[in-house]
Design an enzyme around this catalytic site. Structure first.
Site, PDB file in Angstrom:
ATOM      1  N   HIS A  14       0.773  -1.271   0.041  1.00 38.41           N
ATOM      2  CA  HIS A  14      -0.116   0.064   0.171  1.00 38.41           C
ATOM      3  C   HIS A  14       0.797   1.422  -0.198  1.00 38.41           C
ATOM      4  CE1 HIS A  14      -3.145  -2.740   2.490  1.00 38.41           C
ATOM      5  NE2 HIS A  14      -2.883  -2.864   1.137  1.00 38.41           N
ATOM      6  N   HIS A  25      -7.384   0.508  -3.357  1.00 35.71           N
ATOM      7  CA  HIS A  25      -6.376  -0.692  -2.402  1.00 35.71           C
ATOM      8  C   HIS A  25      -4.885  -0.410  -2.414  1.00 35.71           C
ATOM      9  CE1 HIS A  25      -5.881  -5.213  -1.596  1.00 35.71           C
ATOM     10  NE2 HIS A  25      -5.047  -4.415  -0.840  1.00 35.71           N
TER      11      HIS A  25
HETATM   12 ZN   LIG Z   1      -3.580  -4.814   0.642  1.00 33.68          ZN
END
Ligand SMILES: [Zn+2]
Length: 228
Positions: A101, A164
């Protein structure tokens, strides 16, 4: 090399590569994961779920089959194992998968905007834009399907999954880590460029020439820059 020897080698390699995710600031707390395909076997080596990065030794890595079931290991595998396993089943040339991320790239993912190819370094590494994949919930094959269907239509080894984060692929785990590092680097630079004005596109024939040179000529003889 025997399968057992390959697993030992990859336990060390995958554990060591996780230190690159923290070194480059791509992960927070226990988020992010790396896996490697075991050559000559339908197996993968992946990070366990919820373990601190400082505790990621070779011994705690998990060996799973390509359906994501644990074959060796005392801990639960990464919660993203199903996505990694799907990519290995669908793309036989892929030897490594990384998920992060990382903040700048994930900021693009949060807005659902591909990163446009406005840097020669992007043309080199990604061969064009870094695309956005569909929104998908964790658990089943949806994330894996979204990664593969998006990358099938692009030269990029990185995809920004909507809302995401980043998934990258490589011919091995190290190449997938490099793609994750470079993805965050160009996401940051193009973000800065945007803040100052409108970035200048690179003509497609120049992108093609840069990509071809970097993938086929650049570097030391016999050394591939990292494309699967
Ligand atoms: Zn993830």
């Amino acid at each position: 090399m025997s399968v057992a020897a390959e697993i030992l080698r990859l336990r060390r390699e995958v554990a060591q590569l996780h230190t690159e995710l923290t070194r480059y600031g791509l992960v927070a707390w226990t988020a992010g994961n790396i896996s490697a395909r075991v050559p000559g076997a339908d197996l993968l080596v992946i990070k366990p779920s919820g373990v601190s990065y400082v505790d990621l030794s070779p011994e705690v890595m998990i060996v799973c089959d390509l359906d994501g079931s644990v074959v060796e290991g005392d801990l639960a595998p990464s919660s993203d194992t199903a996505a990694h396993a799907y990519v290995y089943r669908a793309r036989p040339e892929v030897g490594g998968v990384v998920h992060t991320h990382s903040p700048y790239a994930t900021a693009w993912a949060a807005r659902g905007e591909p990163i446009p190819c406005v840097l020669t370094a992007m043309a080199d590494e990604f061969g064009g834009e870094i695309p956005v994949g569909p929104f998908a919930l964790i658990g089943g094959d949806d994330i894996g399907k979204g990664i593969v269907s998006t990358l099938d239509n692009h030269r990029s080894p990185a995809v920004l999954m909507l809302n995401h984060g980043v998934f990258t692929i490589g011919r091995d785990a190290r190449a997938a880590v490099k793609a994750a590092v470079m993805c965050e680097d160009v996401a940051r630079t193009v973000h800065l460029a945007r803040a100052l004005g409108e970035p200048v596109p690179i003509a497609q024939h120049h992108i093609d020439a840069l990509y071809d040179r970097y993938q086929n000529v650049y570097g030391q003889p016999g050394e591939s820059p990292g494309e699967p």
